[in-house]
Scaffold this motif. Structure first.
Motif, short mmCIF file in Angstrom:
data_model
loop_
_atom_site.label_atom_id
_atom_site.label_comp_id
_atom_site.label_asym_id
_atom_site.label_seq_id
_atom_site.Cartn_x
_atom_site.Cartn_y
_atom_site.Cartn_z
N PRO A 197 40.26 -3.09 -2.28
CA PRO A 197 39.93 -1.86 -1.54
C PRO A 197 38.44 -1.74 -1.25
N TRP A 198 38.12 -1.44 0.01
CA TRP A 198 36.72 -1.53 0.44
C TRP A 198 35.76 -0.66 -0.37
N PRO A 199 36.14 0.52 -0.86
CA PRO A 199 35.16 1.29 -1.65
C PRO A 199 34.69 0.53 -2.89
N LEU A 200 35.59 -0.23 -3.51
CA LEU A 200 35.20 -1.00 -4.69
C LEU A 200 34.27 -2.16 -4.31
N THR A 201 34.63 -2.87 -3.26
CA THR A 201 33.79 -3.98 -2.82
C THR A 201 32.42 -3.48 -2.37
N ALA A 202 32.40 -2.37 -1.64
CA ALA A 202 31.13 -1.82 -1.16
C ALA A 202 30.25 -1.37 -2.32
N TYR A 203 30.87 -0.75 -3.32
CA TYR A 203 30.10 -0.30 -4.49
C TYR A 203 29.50 -1.49 -5.22
N ALA A 204 30.31 -2.52 -5.49
CA ALA A 204 29.81 -3.69 -6.21
C ALA A 204 28.71 -4.39 -5.41
N ALA A 205 28.94 -4.56 -4.11
CA ALA A 205 27.94 -5.23 -3.28
C ALA A 205 26.64 -4.43 -3.23
N GLY A 206 26.76 -3.10 -3.17
CA GLY A 206 25.56 -2.27 -3.12
C GLY A 206 24.76 -2.33 -4.41
N ILE A 207 25.45 -2.31 -5.56
CA ILE A 207 24.75 -2.38 -6.84
C ILE A 207 24.05 -3.73 -7.00
N VAL A 208 24.73 -4.80 -6.62
CA VAL A 208 24.11 -6.13 -6.71
C VAL A 208 22.89 -6.21 -5.79
N THR A 209 23.04 -5.72 -4.57
CA THR A 209 21.93 -5.74 -3.62
C THR A 209 20.75 -4.93 -4.13
N LEU A 210 21.02 -3.74 -4.66
CA LEU A 210 19.95 -2.89 -5.16
C LEU A 210 19.24 -3.53 -6.35
N ALA A 211 20.01 -4.11 -7.26
CA ALA A 211 19.41 -4.73 -8.44
C ALA A 211 18.59 -5.96 -8.08
N VAL A 212 19.14 -6.80 -7.21
CA VAL A 212 18.46 -8.04 -6.84
C VAL A 212 17.27 -7.77 -5.93
N GLY A 213 17.39 -6.78 -5.06
CA GLY A 213 16.35 -6.52 -4.08
C GLY A 213 15.15 -5.77 -4.60
N SER A 214 15.24 -5.23 -5.82
CA SER A 214 14.13 -4.48 -6.39
C SER A 214 13.24 -5.42 -7.20
N GLY A 215 11.95 -5.44 -6.89
CA GLY A 215 11.02 -6.32 -7.59
C GLY A 215 10.19 -5.57 -8.60
N GLY A 216 9.54 -6.31 -9.46
CA GLY A 216 8.66 -5.73 -10.46
C GLY A 216 9.13 -5.99 -11.88
N LEU A 217 10.43 -5.85 -12.10
CA LEU A 217 11.00 -6.09 -13.43
C LEU A 217 12.30 -6.88 -13.28
N ALA A 218 12.19 -8.08 -12.73
CA ALA A 218 13.38 -8.90 -12.49
C ALA A 218 14.13 -9.18 -13.78
N ILE A 219 13.42 -9.19 -14.91
CA ILE A 219 14.07 -9.51 -16.18
C ILE A 219 15.09 -8.46 -16.59
N THR A 220 15.05 -7.27 -15.97
CA THR A 220 16.04 -6.24 -16.30
C THR A 220 17.27 -6.31 -15.42
N THR A 221 17.30 -7.21 -14.44
CA THR A 221 18.41 -7.26 -13.49
C THR A 221 19.77 -7.45 -14.15
N PRO A 222 19.92 -8.33 -15.17
CA PRO A 222 21.24 -8.44 -15.80
C PRO A 222 21.76 -7.11 -16.33
N ARG A 223 20.87 -6.29 -16.87
CA ARG A 223 21.30 -4.97 -17.35
C ARG A 223 21.67 -4.06 -16.19
N LEU A 224 20.90 -4.09 -15.13
CA LEU A 224 21.17 -3.22 -13.98
C LEU A 224 22.52 -3.53 -13.34
N LEU A 225 22.97 -4.77 -13.47
CA LEU A 225 24.25 -5.17 -12.89
C LEU A 225 25.44 -4.65 -13.71
#
Length: 405
Positions: A328-356
């Motif tokens: 269902p697209w809401p689930l795919t969109a949510y997961a894709a958005g969280i991954v994009t937001l976590a990966v696209g934010s710089g400064g503390l890349a080491i926290t990305t596994p937690r943000l996911l």
């Protein structure tokens, strides 16, 4: 689940989900008798508690071997910020705050959202120490998320086994240790999961109210809010949701926008500026994350770097799988958005596994369904190994890894 009645009971129902834009809304009713719902909820809740207990025990052992206490690890890093805010308030705690360069930075606490420390303060009024109150809030929030995760799984695969495997995989995912810490992941995950349930089942007031609350918990709510607003407006435009859909679309962004406005009125600065000056976090289109990943794979690196890089690459791959399986697209969109937001934010890349982690129950859906298709022993063995690895990694990040998570 899709209403056709033509799918064999043991076949995952992922194919065809995108044919009808409203097909994902067909769902089990929430008017089941309370006793029946409690009985059904007990096994997944026990699975979640068992996995989290294992995670805490592993952390306790590793903490003891590194001359620190379990409570100290469970309240470390961001936990200290939330404890300070809950005890002293934003202005009071800000007096001793420092920025990324070690300079006085009184507005730093405003980078942290208010719902979680407020909940801690309320629990503490019952005579519970504040640090324990934070752990109670996280534990209760994690338990509240379990039924929602089960419901989300049923929209992809109606078999109960798939849902139980998903709960275990999520509870033991890499960095899932923060679900038992004074961190916001458990609270946000509960709100996000129930909001997505509201979207999938056309319960727009539930979706909007939970998205509003999520916006008072952490900035990742921007992704959830977008999903809720788009789905609710589509339902209202198609005359399938009525006034509740319109109300849900209006409610969803109020928490996040309200906190950002509060921060600006209290400090004269935007929330984003406070994040940048205090932690060096800003949108950089993933440049910092890519540098971290290539460094982890290309040179001799710390185990945290290597495992974290694998987690990030794996999360991106799972988004592709979700799209390919027409979840269902809401689930795919949510997961894709969280991954994009976590990966696209710089400064503390080491926290990305937690943000996911807040997308883990959705990202791991294909894995849970795949394991449910295997023999029971195989599914349990693979899940057990994944949980053991995730619990070790979480404990390692809190005891051996010297940097923030």
């Amino acid at each position: 689940m899709d209403g056709t009645g033509s799918t064999p009971p043991n076949t995952p129902r992922t194919a065809g989900r995108g044919d009808d834009p409203d097909e994902y809304a067909a769902a089990p009713a929430m008017d089941t008798p309370l006793a029946t719902r409690v009985r059904r909820a007990a096994p997944p809740v026990l699975v979640y508690l068992a996995v989290r207990l294992v995670g805490v025990l592993v952390l306790a052992v590793m903490a003891a071997t590194h001359d620190t206490s379990l409570l100290d690890r469970l309240t470390s890093w961001d936990g200290q910020w939330y404890l300070g805010i809950a005890e002293h308030g934003y202005a009071g705690h800000g007096e001793s705050s420092l920025d990324a360069d070690g300079e006085p930075y009184s507005t730093a606490p405003y980078a942290f959202f208010p719902l979680y420390p407020a909940a801690m303060s309320i629990v503490a009024t019952f005579g519970i120490p504040l640090d324990v109150a934070g752990l109670v809030v996280s534990t209760v929030a994690g338990l509240a998320a379990v039924p929602a995760v089960m419901r989300l799984a049923r929209h992809v695969d109606p078999r109960r086994r798939a849902g139980l495997l998903l709960v275990a995989l999520w509870a033991g995912a890499p960095m899932a240790g923060v679900l038992s810490m004074v961190y916001t992941e458990a609270a946000f995950l509960a709100l996000a999961a129930w909001s997505l349930v509201g979207v999938l089942e056309r319960r727009w007031l539930l979706a909007g109210a939970c998205a509003l609350s999520a916006g008072l918990t952490r900035s990742s709510a921007a992704v959830l809010i977008a999903v809720v607003v788009v789905a609710a407006l589509h339902a209202a435009w198609a005359r399938r949701g009525g006034w509740p859909a319109a109300a849900g679309a209006v409610l969803a962004p109020l928490g996040l926008l309200g906190w950002w406005l509060t921060v600006y009125l209290a400090t004269g600065r935007t929330w984003q500026a406070i994040q940048l000056d205090g932690w060096g976090v800003s949108w950089d289109w993933g440049a910092d994350t890519v540098d971290w990943i290539t460094g982890a794979f290309g040179i001799e690196s710390h185990p945290y770097d290597l495992v974290g890089a694998i987690v990030i690459v794996g999360a991106a791959a799972l988004v592709v799988v979700l799209a390919a399986q027409r979840v269902p697209w809401p689930l795919t969109a949510y997961a894709a958005g969280i991954v994009t937001l976590a990966v696209g934010s710089g400064g503390l890349a080491i926290t990305t596994p937690r943000l996911l982690l807040v997308a883990a129950p959705v990202l791991m859906l294909p894995i849970a369904v795949g394991l449910a298709n295997r023999r029971r022993g195989t599914g349990l063995a693979v899940t057990g190994m994944a949980v053991a690895a995730g619990c070790w990694f979480s404990a390692y990040a809190l005891t051996v890894w010297p940097y923030a998570i």
